[in-house]
Design an enzyme around this catalytic site. Structure first.
Site, mmCIF file in Angstrom:
data_model
loop_
_atom_site.group_PDB
_atom_site.id
_atom_site.type_symbol
_atom_site.label_atom_id
_atom_site.label_comp_id
_atom_site.label_asym_id
_atom_site.label_seq_id
_atom_site.Cartn_x
_atom_site.Cartn_y
_atom_site.Cartn_z
ATOM 1 N N SER A 1 -12.476 -5.970 9.021
ATOM 2 C CA SER A 1 -11.821 -5.456 7.826
ATOM 3 C C SER A 1 -12.885 -5.000 6.845
ATOM 4 C CB SER A 1 -10.976 -6.564 7.187
ATOM 5 O OG SER A 1 -10.660 -6.258 5.854
ATOM 6 N N GLU B 1 -9.219 -6.531 13.787
ATOM 7 C CA GLU B 1 -10.180 -6.839 12.730
ATOM 8 C C GLU B 1 -10.351 -8.350 12.617
ATOM 9 O OE1 GLU B 1 -9.374 -3.030 9.791
ATOM 10 O OE2 GLU B 1 -8.670 -4.996 9.185
ATOM 11 N N CYS C 1 0.824 -1.214 0.000
ATOM 12 C CA CYS C 1 0.000 0.000 0.000
ATOM 13 C C CYS C 1 0.856 1.262 0.000
ATOM 14 C CB CYS C 1 -0.909 0.029 1.229
ATOM 15 S SG CYS C 1 -1.850 -1.479 1.523
ATOM 16 N N ASP D 1 -2.204 -4.199 7.829
ATOM 17 C CA ASP D 1 -3.304 -5.016 8.346
ATOM 18 C C ASP D 1 -3.306 -6.398 7.703
ATOM 19 O OD1 ASP D 1 -4.006 -2.797 9.742
ATOM 20 O OD2 ASP D 1 -5.882 -2.414 8.698
ATOM 21 N N CYS E 1 -5.504 -2.325 -1.050
ATOM 22 C CA CYS E 1 -6.418 -3.413 -1.429
ATOM 23 C C CYS E 1 -7.534 -2.896 -2.324
ATOM 24 C CB CYS E 1 -6.997 -4.068 -0.183
ATOM 25 S SG CYS E 1 -5.745 -4.801 0.892
ATOM 26 N N ASP F 1 -5.005 1.506 5.523
ATOM 27 C CA ASP F 1 -6.233 1.820 6.252
ATOM 28 C C ASP F 1 -6.081 2.877 7.347
ATOM 29 O OD1 ASP F 1 -6.860 -0.337 4.706
ATOM 30 O OD2 ASP F 1 -7.733 -1.536 6.295
ATOM 31 N N LYS F 2 -5.102 2.727 8.237
ATOM 32 C CA LYS F 2 -4.991 3.627 9.390
ATOM 33 C C LYS F 2 -4.210 4.890 9.057
ATOM 34 C CE LYS F 2 -7.065 0.252 11.104
ATOM 35 N NZ LYS F 2 -6.917 -0.558 9.884
#
Length: 563
Positions: A479, A453, A57, A89, A202, A131-132
């Site tokens: 997730s 998650e 990512c 993640d 993702c 994500d974070k």
């Protein structure tokens, strides 16, 4: 740009390195990192990069950050690159390492705040890829409240296996199929090898793409930031444009507090609902709003969800990836539709210095022959898919992702596990059967600690073909790749004595998305008796980042923030 470009009421944060002989040591330090005499009289822009080789990512974000630096400098500013962390993640999922995932959001916010405030930067360009990263960056920008632009690193292109698109969720579900004997070890290995073909987040409407879309709708990133692929040249062009844009924001005196308003958060929720986005959007938008001093709560998700239908046929519940959506125009045409329907407010300010309505005025509609984004007259689901449930099992609220495919209600018998690992083992070995409500507790923000998650258990359920026959509830979270009848964020969490703590094997549990209720089918007197004899468990960790987080973190219903 000269110092005169600042508004009269806006003192440059970086002016301390220009004024006074006492600042000579500061100038000496900056000369060593490449400042020239003229640079000391320019606005300084901190460029916060989440580059690392920890995850695909973020593996390309260094290139993007350097391009933003060029954009700043052609606009007569001085860019200063610095890094913050990123975790993966996907790699940590299903392990103890996943406990650090949500914690990293706070670390990212704290670290960007510390560097920008300490160094006195006049503006910020922040890059996130996973994500974070994204909510972490936005929380920092809200705290700092100086001209800022966020840039999303972009989505990965899907992999291909046997002529079908595959991604990381395909691998998790293949593990369940392998456990059931439906695919061989060789097939599992081939899916794993094909799933992640390169850089980017993702590829479905999982948490990264959900949050990127929400931030674009909020106006904190440039138009179509969420819909550009990581590996394409347009993403480099966007990074350069972000560098120029932050300089314009300085000239106009536009700060995050002018953009991150209550109405812009409601716009973000509307876009998340229309896209069928991740349950993590609830957690992160609440956290971002609280940090920005904006009033937002769970009831706002219910109110918006009653008005905004799900129109996007995107993974994990649907068929298409973000690459497919990007190919037909991205998120911008959807926002134009939402605005036309009166479902978002076009008067909100954005990082372009223009309103959302002005940004969308020349956006082309989606092609006629496409079925990725449906018309509002023929939605996938008439109301939003993110459903806030309450009841005697979740008096503070819980969040369900109800696409409609898994049904609108479920009743079954509890099968209780005190960790994700326990649950996953019993799903894979066949102990979990039709009619079970899988209860995974002590995975909340404090109890985990870290609110892991539950992608591995939910994917195993789907892989074993139990998606229609089993529900899963937890004080942890999910997730963006999770789907099926799943309810998370149960508040209060088990660790602090919430009702989830006293559920026993065989207890009836009733979940009704229509009534927005989640109930433990046990007499009130028995619930009271069990709670009165409940004893708090000992902390799982006593030192380090997880221990600090557990002591400071608030409930999931308020975003699980530490301040």
């Amino acid at each position: 740009m000269s110092p005169k470009s600042f508004r009269k009421d806006q003192r440059p944060y970086s002016s301390v390195v220009v004024d006074g002989v006492e600042r000579a040591p500061s100038r000496a330090m900056l000369r060593a990192v490449g400042f020239s005499d003229s640079d000391f009289r320019k606005p300084q822009i901190g460029i916060a990069s989440t580059w690392s080789m920890v995850t695909p990512c973020n593996m390309h974000i260094d290139r993007l950050a350097k391009e933003a630096e060029k954009g700043v400098e052609v606009s007569s500013g001085k860019g200063v690159l610095f890094n913050t962390i990123s975790i993966s993640d996907g790699i940590s999922m299903g392990t103890e390492g996943m406990k650090y995932s949500l914690v990293s959001r706070e670390v990212i916010a704290d670290s960007i705040e510390a560097v920008v405030a300490c160094e006195g930067f006049d503006g910020v360009v922040a890059f996130g890829g996973c994500d974070k990263n994204m909510p972490g960056c936005l929380m920092a920008l809200a705290r700092l409240n100086r001209p800022s632009v966020f840039v999303y690193g972009g989505s990965i292109k899907p992999g291909c296996y046997c002529g079908k698109d595959v991604d990381i969720v395909s691998v998790f579900e293949a593990v369940g199929q392998h456990a059931k004997g439906e695919i061989s070890s060789r097939e599992l290995s081939e899916i794993e090898r094909a799933a992640i073909p390169g850089e980017g987040a993702c590829g479905g409407m999982y948490t990264a793409n959900t949050m990127a879309s929400a931030i674009e709708a909020m106006g904190m990133s440039l138009p179509n930031s969420s819909s550009r692929m990581a590996a394409e040249n347009e993403k480099m062009q966007e990074a350069h444009a972000a560098g120029r844009a932050v300089m314009q924001l300085i000239e106009k005196g536009i700060k995050p507090s002018d953009i991150m308003t209550r109405q812009s958060f409601l716009n973000a929720i509307a876009v998340v609902m229309a896209l069928g986005g991740s349950t993590n959007a609830v957690l992160h938008l609440l956290a971002m709003a609280k940090t920005a001093g904006v009033r937002l709560n769970l009831s706002d998700f219910t109110a918006v969800g009653k008005k905004v239908p799900v129109v996007a046929d995107l993974k994990p519940s649907g068929r298409y990836s973000m690459a497919d959506l990007a190919a037909i125009g991205g998120v911008a045409p959807l926002m134009a539709r939402l605005m036309k329907e009166g479902l978002i407010d076009g008067d909100c300010m954005t990082v372009t210095g223009k309103t959302l309505k002005q940004n969308l005025v020349h956006v082309k509609p989606y092609p006629r022959k496409q079925d990725i984004i449906r018309p509002f007259s023929r939605p996938i689901k008439k109301e939003g898919h993110l459903v806030v449930l309450k009841g005697n099992l979740a008096p503070g609220g819980a969040v369900a992702k109800i696409s409609g495919k898994e049904g609108l209600s479920f009743s079954g018998k509890a099968i209780v596990f005190n960790s994700e690992e326990q649950a996953l083992g019993k799903i894979l070995d066949g102990t979990v059967k039709q009619g079970h409500v899988v209860v995974i507790r002590h995975e909340g923000p404090q109890g985990g600690p870290g609110m892991r998650e539950m992608l591995a258990p939910t994917s195993a359920i789907m892989g074993r073909g139990l998606g229609q026959d089993v529900a899963l509830i937890t004080d942890g979270r999910f997730s963006g790749g999770s789907h099926g009848f799943v309810i998370g964020h149960i508040t209060p969490e088990a660790y602090v004595g919430g009702p989830l703590a006293i559920v026993r094997n065989g207890d009836p549990i009733l979940i009704d998305a229509r009534r927005r209720s989640i109930e433990l089918g046990v007499p009130k007197a028995e619930i009271t008796r069990r709670l009165s004899s409940w004893k708090a468990p000992r902390p799982k960790v006593k030192t380090g980042a997880l221990a600090k987080y557990a002591k400071l973190v608030g409930p999931a219903s308020e975003g699980a923030v530490t301040c």
